[in-house]
Design a protein around this motif. Structure first.
Motif, PDB file in Angstrom:
ATOM      1  N   CYS A  35       0.676  -1.228   0.161  1.00 43.05           N
ATOM      2  CA  CYS A  35      -0.037   0.007  -0.037  1.00 43.05           C
ATOM      3  C   CYS A  35       0.755   1.420   0.045  1.00 43.05           C
ATOM      4  N   ALA A  36       2.062   1.286  -0.121  1.00 41.36           N
ATOM      5  CA  ALA A  36       3.004   2.104  -0.027  1.00 41.36           C
ATOM      6  C   ALA A  36       3.199   3.027  -1.162  1.00 41.36           C
ATOM      7  N   PHE A  37       3.634   4.105  -1.329  1.00 39.90           N
ATOM      8  CA  PHE A  37       3.935   5.169  -2.548  1.00 39.90           C
ATOM      9  C   PHE A  37       5.243   5.528  -2.396  1.00 39.90           C
ATOM     10  N   GLY A  38       6.130   6.158  -3.115  1.00 36.53           N
ATOM     11  CA  GLY A  38       7.299   6.748  -3.375  1.00 36.53           C
ATOM     12  C   GLY A  38       7.948   6.786  -4.605  1.00 36.53           C
ATOM     13  N   HIS A  39       9.495   6.760  -4.382  1.00 40.12           N
ATOM     14  CA  HIS A  39      10.229   6.607  -5.690  1.00 40.12           C
ATOM     15  C   HIS A  39      11.575   6.357  -5.269  1.00 40.12           C
ATOM     16  N   SER A  40      12.420   6.048  -6.384  1.00 38.38           N
ATOM     17  CA  SER A  40      13.549   5.683  -6.231  1.00 38.38           C
ATOM     18  C   SER A  40      14.672   6.487  -6.989  1.00 38.38           C
ATOM     19  N   GLY A  41      16.093   6.663  -6.706  1.00 42.63           N
ATOM     20  CA  GLY A  41      17.005   7.138  -7.563  1.00 42.63           C
ATOM     21  C   GLY A  41      18.112   6.461  -8.124  1.00 42.63           C
ATOM     22  N   PHE A  42      18.629   6.881  -9.193  1.00 45.54           N
ATOM     23  CA  PHE A  42      19.708   5.888  -9.837  1.00 45.54           C
ATOM     24  C   PHE A  42      20.768   5.860  -8.982  1.00 45.54           C
ATOM     25  N   THR A  43      21.354   6.924  -8.108  1.00 46.69           N
ATOM     26  CA  THR A  43      22.205   6.958  -7.328  1.00 46.69           C
ATOM     27  C   THR A  43      22.172   5.490  -6.265  1.00 46.69           C
ATOM     28  N   GLY A  44      20.869   5.258  -6.046  1.00 47.66           N
ATOM     29  CA  GLY A  44      20.726   4.189  -4.853  1.00 47.66           C
ATOM     30  C   GLY A  44      19.981   4.900  -3.875  1.00 47.66           C
ATOM     31  N   THR A  45      19.103   5.506  -4.025  1.00 47.68           N
ATOM     32  CA  THR A  45      18.178   6.451  -3.013  1.00 47.68           C
ATOM     33  C   THR A  45      16.959   5.979  -3.096  1.00 47.68           C
ATOM     34  N   SER A  46      15.688   6.136  -2.219  1.00 40.85           N
ATOM     35  CA  SER A  46      14.649   5.767  -2.124  1.00 40.85           C
ATOM     36  C   SER A  46      13.715   6.159  -1.032  1.00 40.85           C
ATOM     37  N   LEU A  47      12.465   6.619  -1.417  1.00 38.91           N
ATOM     38  CA  LEU A  47      11.651   7.339  -0.273  1.00 38.91           C
ATOM     39  C   LEU A  47      10.279   6.196  -0.468  1.00 38.91           C
ATOM     40  N   VAL A  48       9.854   5.755   0.639  1.00 37.15           N
ATOM     41  CA  VAL A  48       8.899   4.868   0.510  1.00 37.15           C
ATOM     42  C   VAL A  48       7.807   5.169   1.965  1.00 37.15           C
ATOM     43  N   VAL A  49       6.670   5.587   1.456  1.00 36.78           N
ATOM     44  CA  VAL A  49       5.615   6.031   2.750  1.00 36.78           C
ATOM     45  C   VAL A  49       4.345   4.821   2.678  1.00 36.78           C
ATOM     46  N   ASP A  50       3.933   4.354   3.724  1.00 35.78           N
ATOM     47  CA  ASP A  50       2.999   3.478   3.722  1.00 35.78           C
ATOM     48  C   ASP A  50       1.828   4.118   4.765  1.00 35.78           C
ATOM     49  N   PRO A  51       0.806   4.927   4.054  1.00 36.31           N
ATOM     50  CA  PRO A  51      -0.026   5.445   5.126  1.00 36.31           C
ATOM     51  C   PRO A  51      -1.003   4.323   5.925  1.00 36.31           C
ATOM     52  N   VAL A  52      -1.170   3.276   5.465  1.00 36.84           N
ATOM     53  CA  VAL A  52      -1.975   2.066   6.165  1.00 36.84           C
ATOM     54  C   VAL A  52      -1.145   1.570   7.461  1.00 36.84           C
ATOM     55  N   ARG A  53       0.252   1.456   7.088  1.00 35.66           N
ATOM     56  CA  ARG A  53       0.893   1.089   8.360  1.00 35.66           C
ATOM     57  C   ARG A  53       1.761   2.157   8.943  1.00 35.66           C
ATOM     58  N   ARG A  54       1.467   3.401   8.452  1.00 39.93           N
ATOM     59  CA  ARG A  54       1.802   4.688   9.265  1.00 39.93           C
ATOM     60  C   ARG A  54       3.316   4.707   9.344  1.00 39.93           C
ATOM     61  N   LEU A  55       4.007   4.111   7.944  1.00 36.81           N
ATOM     62  CA  LEU A  55       5.387   4.102   7.964  1.00 36.81           C
ATOM     63  C   LEU A  55       5.963   5.001   7.067  1.00 36.81           C
ATOM     64  N   THR A  56       7.164   5.621   7.344  1.00 36.07           N
ATOM     65  CA  THR A  56       7.861   6.275   6.207  1.00 36.07           C
ATOM     66  C   THR A  56       9.348   5.626   6.339  1.00 36.07           C
ATOM     67  N   VAL A  57       9.922   5.135   5.129  1.00 34.48           N
ATOM     68  CA  VAL A  57      11.058   4.777   5.155  1.00 34.48           C
ATOM     69  C   VAL A  57      12.233   5.142   4.157  1.00 34.48           C
ATOM     70  N   VAL A  58      13.257   5.568   4.588  1.00 37.07           N
ATOM     71  CA  VAL A  58      14.444   6.251   3.782  1.00 37.07           C
ATOM     72  C   VAL A  58      15.726   5.631   3.684  1.00 37.07           C
ATOM     73  N   LEU A  59      16.169   5.530   2.465  1.00 35.41           N
ATOM     74  CA  LEU A  59      17.358   4.565   2.280  1.00 35.41           C
ATOM     75  C   LEU A  59      18.205   5.591   1.160  1.00 35.41           C
ATOM     76  N   LEU A  60      19.279   6.018   1.693  1.00 35.71           N
ATOM     77  CA  LEU A  60      20.250   6.768   0.903  1.00 35.71           C
ATOM     78  C   LEU A  60      21.573   6.279   0.834  1.00 35.71           C
ATOM     79  N   THR A  61      21.989   6.028  -0.489  1.00 35.62           N
ATOM     80  CA  THR A  61      23.302   5.240  -0.628  1.00 35.62           C
ATOM     81  C   THR A  61      23.938   5.953  -1.679  1.00 35.62           C
ATOM     82  N   ASN A  62      25.154   5.749  -2.211  1.00 34.60           N
ATOM     83  CA  ASN A  62      25.773   6.195  -3.167  1.00 34.60           C
ATOM     84  C   ASN A  62      26.538   5.039  -3.973  1.00 34.60           C
ATOM     85  N   ALA A  63      25.306   4.076  -4.533  1.00 32.96           N
ATOM     86  CA  ALA A  63      25.747   2.821  -5.095  1.00 32.96           C
ATOM     87  C   ALA A  63      26.179   2.844  -6.510  1.00 32.96           C
TER      88      ALA A  63
END
Length: 404
Positions: free
Chosen positions: A350-378
Motif C-alpha cells: 500500500c506504499a507510495f514513493g520513488h527511487s533514485g539512480f544513485t541508490g536512493t529511495s523514499l517509501v511511505v505507507d499510510p496504512v501502516r503509518r510508515l515512512t522509510v528512507v534509504l540513501l546510498t551512493n551505489a
C-alpha cells in the motif's frame, strides 16, 4: 539505533554501496536509524582506495537523483491549487510562441504519469556541447513525441524536465526557487536543495537581463560567465545556489566522471548528466538532502493523506496518490509517484514513493503509518553494481516488521 537495520546495511557495505543511511519512522516517531560506510571510498574507476575516507553519518548529504521528481511534483501541484496551472491543459500554451515546439497534446498529467510518449532520456550535453541553459532547455522542450501518446507507460526523464520547466513558467520563478518556497522552506528542510557545489565559491552576484529570444521570465542572479569551454555551472545561466546546504565534507561521492572538472569522483555536483548540462536544476534530478530531511518530507506526505498539510491540500494529495491508470507500468502510478512498486516497497503493497539512480529511495505507507528512507551512493565509483534492489526490499521488510 536498530541492530537489525544496522546488520542489513553492514551486509551491503561496501559490496552494494560504499555508504548507506537508513531511517524508519512508525506513526511519526523514528523507530530505527542506521549508517554504515564511507562518504568517499574510491579515488578512481579502477577502485583505488582514496587517501582520505571520511565515515558516513546519519546527517550526511546524498544526491537524491530521481527522488527529486517528488519535489518537482509537489511544487507543480501546489501551482494547480492556486489556479496557476491545470493538470489537463496543453503544456504548449505555457511556452512563448518563438520558444515552443511542445506537442499540443501533452498535458502536465501526462508528463507526471509518463504517458506523454516522450523518450526516456536525451543527452543534450552531447547534442549541444557549447550551448547555454536557454538553448539546451529549449531543445529539450522541443523533443518530439516518439511513442504512443496517452500510454502505454514509458518512464521519461525528458517528460519530467518539461514538467519542471512548465512549473517555472506557470510560477514565474526558477524551479529551485519554487521548490524552496513551496516545499523545503515550509518544512524547514535546511539540508535539502540543489547545487551544493556552489556553497563556498567566491562569486559576486549580478543581475542579468534576459537575452533576446529567451522567455523573458525573471532571471536569477548570475555570476560572471566563464570563458567558453572552461566548465562551471554558472556558465549555464543558473546563478549561485538559492540555499546554503551542508559543506562538501558532509556529501557522499558518486561516480568517476573524467570529463568533469576537478580531481576524483563527482562530489557535490549532480550525478545525472542531463541535469548537470542544464545547470544542476531540472525536473527529473538535482536535489541533494539528508535522510532526516527526506523523512520529514515523507512524513508530511503521509500526514497529508488525513489533513491539509504545509505543502498540499488533502484533496490535491489524494489526486496525486490516485491510480492514474498508466497502462503497461510494472506498478500502479499516481502523479509523479509510484504506487506499490515492489522494487522499493517490498512487502509494503500500500506504499507510495520513488527511487533514485544513485541508490536512493523514499517509501511511505499510510496504512501502516510508515515512512522509510534509504540513501546510498551505489554508483560510486562506477554504476552497475548488483544488490541495490535487494537492499531496498530488505529495509522495507524491516520497516514492516517494526510496524507489525
Amino acid at each position: 539505533m536498530s541492530d537489525r537495520l544496522e546488520a542489513i546495511l553492514a551486509d551491503a557495505v561496501p559490496r552494494v554501496c560504499p555508504a548507506a543511511v537508513a531511517l524508519i519512522s512508525v506513526d511519526g516517531d523514528v523507530a530505527a536509524t542506521a549508517a554504515a560506510g564511507e562518504l568517499v571510498r574510491y579515488a578512481d574507476a579502477d577502485g583505488t582506495l582514496a587517501d582520505e575516507r571520511p565515515p558516513v553519518r546519519v546527517d550526511s548529504v546524498f544526491d537524491l537523483a530521481s527522488v527529486s521528481k517528488l519535489f518537482t511534483t509537489v511544487a507543480l501541484l501546489s501551482l494547480t491549487e492556486e489556479g496557476l496551472l491545470d493538470l489537463d491543459e496543453p503544456v504548449a500554451a505555457r511556452f512563448p510562441w518563438h520558444l515552443s515546439g511542445v506537442d499540443p497534446r501533452i498535458t502536465p498529467r501526462r508528463l507526471l504519469t509518463h504517458t506523454a510518449g516522450l523518450p526516456p532520456g536525451r543527452r543534450i550535453d552531447r547534442e549541444l556541447p557549447d550551448a547555454g541553459f536557454e538553448e539546451r532547455m529549449a531543445a529539450m522542450t522541443r523533443t518530439p513525441v516518439s511513442h504512443p501518446l496517452g500510454g502505454p507507460y514509458l518512464y521519461s526523464d525528458v517528460g519530467m524536465i518539461i514538467a519542471g520547466r512548465t512549473a517555472e513558467l506557470a510560477g514565474d520563478a526558477p524551479l529551485d526557487a519554487l521548490v524552496e518556497a513551496r516545499v523545503t522552506a515550509p518544512l524547514a528542510l535546511t539540508d535539502t536543495g540543489y547545487r551544493p557545489d556552489t556553497l563556498d565559491r567566491a562569486t559576486t552576484p549580478t543581475t542579468k537581463a534576459p537575452e533576446p529570444g529567451t522567455t523573458g521570465r525573471p532571471t536569477t542572479p548570475t555570476t560572471k560567465t566563464p570563458e567558453p569551454g572552461s566548465g562551471g555551472q554558472e556558465a549555464l545561466g543558473r546563478g549561485p545556489a538559492r540555499y546554503r546546504p551542508a559543506a562538501l565534507e558532509r556529501i557522499a561521492a558518486t561516480e568517476w566522471k573524467p570529463g568533469r572538472p576537478g580531481p576524483g569522483c563527482v562530489r557535490g555536483e549532480v550525478h545525472d548528466e542531463t541535469a548537470y548540462a542544464l545547470g544542476g536544476v531540472a525536473g527529473h534530478a538535482g536535489v541533494f538532502g539528508t535522510a532526516g530531511d527526506l523523512l520529514a518530507f515523507g512524513e508530511a506526505l503521509r500526514r497529508g493523506t488525513a489533513q491539509d498539510g504545509p505543502m498540499l491540500r488533502r484533496e490535491t494529495l489524494a489526486e496525486m496518490l490516485r491510480d492514474q491508470g498508466a497502462e503497461g507500468a510494472p506498478f500502479r502510478h499516481g502523479l509523479g509517484v509510484r504506487l506499490g512498486d515492489p522494487g522499493i516497497a517490498g512487502p509494503l503493497e500500500c506504499a507510495f514513493g520513488h527511487s533514485g539512480f544513485t541508490g536512493t529511495s523514499l517509501v511511505v505507507d499510510p496504512v501502516r503509518r510508515l515512512t522509510v528512507v534509504l540513501l546510498t551512493n551505489a554508483v560510486h565509483p562506477v554504476r552497475g553494481r548488483d544488490g541495490i534492489r535487494a537492499l531496498r526490499v530488505a529495509v522495507a521488510t524491516e520497516a514492516a516488521r517494526l510496524a507489525a
